[in-house]
Enzyme design. Structure first.
Site, PDB file in Angstrom:
ATOM      1  N   LYS A 100     -32.366 -16.630  29.912  1.00 36.84           N
ATOM      2  CA  LYS A 100     -32.617 -17.050  31.291  1.00 36.84           C
ATOM      3  C   LYS A 100     -33.192 -18.464  31.382  1.00 36.84           C
ATOM      4  O   LYS A 100     -33.054 -19.116  32.415  1.00 36.84           O
ATOM      5  CB  LYS A 100     -33.519 -16.043  31.982  1.00 36.84           C
ATOM      6  CG  LYS A 100     -32.807 -14.711  32.201  1.00 36.84           C
ATOM      7  CD  LYS A 100     -33.659 -13.697  32.928  1.00 36.84           C
ATOM      8  CE  LYS A 100     -32.880 -12.438  33.259  1.00 36.84           C
ATOM      9  NZ  LYS A 100     -32.650 -11.574  32.076  1.00 36.84           N
TER      10      LYS A 100
HETATM   11  C1  LIG Z   1     -31.612 -10.669  31.966  1.00 39.37           C
HETATM   12  C2  LIG Z   1     -31.241 -10.206  30.611  1.00 39.37           C
HETATM   13  C3  LIG Z   1     -30.018  -9.559  30.346  1.00 39.37           C
HETATM   14  C4  LIG Z   1     -29.023  -9.214  31.443  1.00 39.37           C
HETATM   15  O1  LIG Z   1     -28.423 -10.343  31.989  1.00 39.37           O
HETATM   16  P1  LIG Z   1     -27.642 -10.248  33.395  1.00 39.37           P
HETATM   17  O2  LIG Z   1     -27.346 -11.639  33.757  1.00 39.37           O
HETATM   18  O3  LIG Z   1     -28.623  -9.606  34.357  1.00 39.37           O
HETATM   19  O4  LIG Z   1     -26.443  -9.402  33.194  1.00 39.37           O
HETATM   20  C5  LIG Z   1     -29.699  -9.213  29.038  1.00 39.37           C
HETATM   21  N1  LIG Z   1     -30.570  -9.467  28.033  1.00 39.37           N
HETATM   22  C6  LIG Z   1     -31.756 -10.068  28.251  1.00 39.37           C
HETATM   23  C7  LIG Z   1     -32.668 -10.277  27.096  1.00 39.37           C
HETATM   24  C8  LIG Z   1     -32.137 -10.471  29.531  1.00 39.37           C
HETATM   25  O5  LIG Z   1     -33.327 -11.062  29.719  1.00 39.37           O
END
Ligand SMILES: *Cc1c(COP(=O)(O)O)cnc(C)c1O
Length: 473
Positions: A113
């Site tokens: 993210k």
């Molecule tokens: C947010 C997250 C996901 C999922 O991603 P999306 O964009 O919501 O599908 C998967 N793995 C980790 C470690 C995350 O922080």
């Protein structure tokens, strides 16, 4: 480039207005009117670009109301070796001849993210300054989103952040990451309750029109278009890293929850990136696995959302999914409206008559991974290759190996680093020393700053009133 809503009832908007938005006023998600088409000659040119150069080449086709020099400045301040650990920003490593790992988690909070959120923080600050406006970001987090947002927005002018988290429910590392921040504009609030209670408080405050206007409430949740845009870049970068000619195709396996990450891959493919398949990997919360295999989408009630050892994928409905369904239904926004109003009230829908398009035209496939699968995958990768991956990434690799076809090259997205989820790593392979980046050494022993409140929206509102100057009425 103008932006429209999947529900069709919002007047076209510019990028910088969409950037500060959550849901569109008509309840839909904002999207560019069309996806730009990248031809093979351009792809070839892009092969030689550095990460920030590539980000610029892609983003300037979408962020057309920001002067190029300003956009370039935002991008160059965002994608640095200092913030992401290397000039590559998202290094790719080889696991097997036709299986790669795309390192998306080398930013400040060790989850993918950061790649989008670091951009968003700088872009927010820029747009707010230009509009001479302030914003109060309120959010709810069970871990990764909140910390990525706080590290992206800390110390930024004209932005205050109030982040709600469930008291005592995050991992020790996640708590330390968020609560150890000392920036004046970051306010951590632990709620005596669960993640859903935090989210309900955020919703309640957002729905109080007077309060929302007085404090310019905003969010940075996963439906934000700016986040999707920033994520498109690394699909191109990864493709260039493992191919030498545009005649080659690759597939991506993406651990998925809210469908934000893989939605960016879907858009890259629509733009002309030679992607064979987009593999959606879910955990026990498998609503997306069901849809992409059978065509029926049935969101879960919160009470039936499992708490798993890949917690960042513990979702009941996938908030970005509507962006894909809009395209799948040939931009029939009335139909999208009908289907997703149904979802809001807990109903599902069935598009199994469109499975041919879902799988062939759009290249989607899906698989599921459970607690024992992820432990086994973590253990096997460690024993075979000395590779340590986090539980979410393990879900993606498990599904990739299961679905891989003869001759198919798959790039697996690494969505977090293992040190964030040490308990599960230890459960999989026993007590070991888990590597961590230097900037997180000693994190857990720093003093923590957090206000603990009862589960009551009014108490949170009071915190905001005490610390933010309202707009004159
Ligand atoms: C947010 C997250 C996901 C999922 O991603 P999306 O964009 O919501 O599908 C998967 N793995 C980790 C470690 C995350 O922080």
């Amino acid at each position: 480039m103008k932006y429209i809503s999947t529900r069709g009832q919002t007047a076209p908007m510019d990028f910088s207005d969409v950037l500060l938005m959550g849901l569109a006023p008509d309840g839909g998600l904002m999207l560019p009117e069309h996806y730009p088409n990248i031809d093979s000659a351009t792809l070839t040119e892009w092969r030689a670009l550095s990460y920030p150069q590539l980000a610029m080449a892609i983003m300037q086709r979408f962020a057309t109301d920001i002067p190029a020099a300003d956009l370039q400045d935002i991008i160059e301040r965002t994608y640095t070796a200092d913030i992401f650990g290397s000039d590559e920003i998202v290094p790719v490593r080889k696991l097997e001849d036709d299986l790669y790992v795309l390192g998306l988690s080398n930013g400040p909070t060790l989850a993918f993210k950061d790649v989008a959120m670091q951009f968003l923080g700088n872009a927010f600050e820029y747009v707010l300054k230009r509009k001479d406006a302030c914003i109060t970001i309120i959010g709810a987090t069970s871990g990764d989103t909140g910390s990525a947002a706080e590290y992206a927005l800390r110390g930024k002018e004209n932005i205050e952040v109030f982040m709600l988290s469930p008291h005592g429910k995050m991992s020790e590392f996640q708590r330390a990451q968020m609560y150890s921040l000392t920036d004046d504009n970051i306010h951590n609030i632990a709620i005596d309750g669960m993640f859903d209670d935090c989210q309900d408080i955020v919703k309640a405050l957002q729905q109080d029109a007077e309060f929302k206007a007085a404090y310019n409430l905003g969010t940075v949740n996963s439906i934000n278009w700016g986040r999707i845009l920033a994520q498109i870049v690394y699909y191109f970068k990864a493709y260039f890293a493992v191919t030498t000619s545009n005649d080659e195709k690759v597939s991506f396996s993406v651990p998925s929850g809210n469908f934000g990450n893989i939605c960016a891959g879907h858009i890259a493919r629509e733009m002309g990136l030679p992607v064979e398949r987009l593999i959606v990997a879910t955990n026990e919360n498998d609503v997306l696995n069901d849809f992409f295999n059978q065509g029926a989408y049935q969101p879960r009630p919160t009470a039936k959302t499992y708490i798993t050892s890949s917690p960042s994928m513990d979702i009941s409905k996938a908030s970005n999914f509507e962006r894909f369904v809009y395209l799948l239904l040939d931009k029939d926004s009335a139909r999208v409206h009908e289907l997703f109003e149904g979802v809001k009230s807990g109903q599902g829908f069935d598009l199994s008559d469109l499975m041919q398009a879902v799988n062939s035209r759009y290249g989607f496939a899906a698989g599921k991974s459970t607690h024992s699968d992820r432990l086994q995958t973590i253990k096997t990768l460690y024993e075979q290759y000395g590779e340590l991956v986090d539980p979410h990434t393990a879900d993606g690799i498990k599904v990739a190996k299961e679905l891989q076809q003869e001759g198919e090259v798959i790039i697996c997205a690494e969505t977090a680093l293992p040190v964030k989820f040490a308990d599960t790593i230890v459960e999989a392979i026993g007590q070991i020393e888990i590597a961590r980046p230097a900037h997180t050494e000693g994190l857990e022993s720093l003093p923590q700053h957090v206000v603990v409140l009862d589960n009551d929206a009014e108490l949170v509102a009071e915190q905001i009133r005490q610390q933010v100057t309202p707009n004159p009425t």
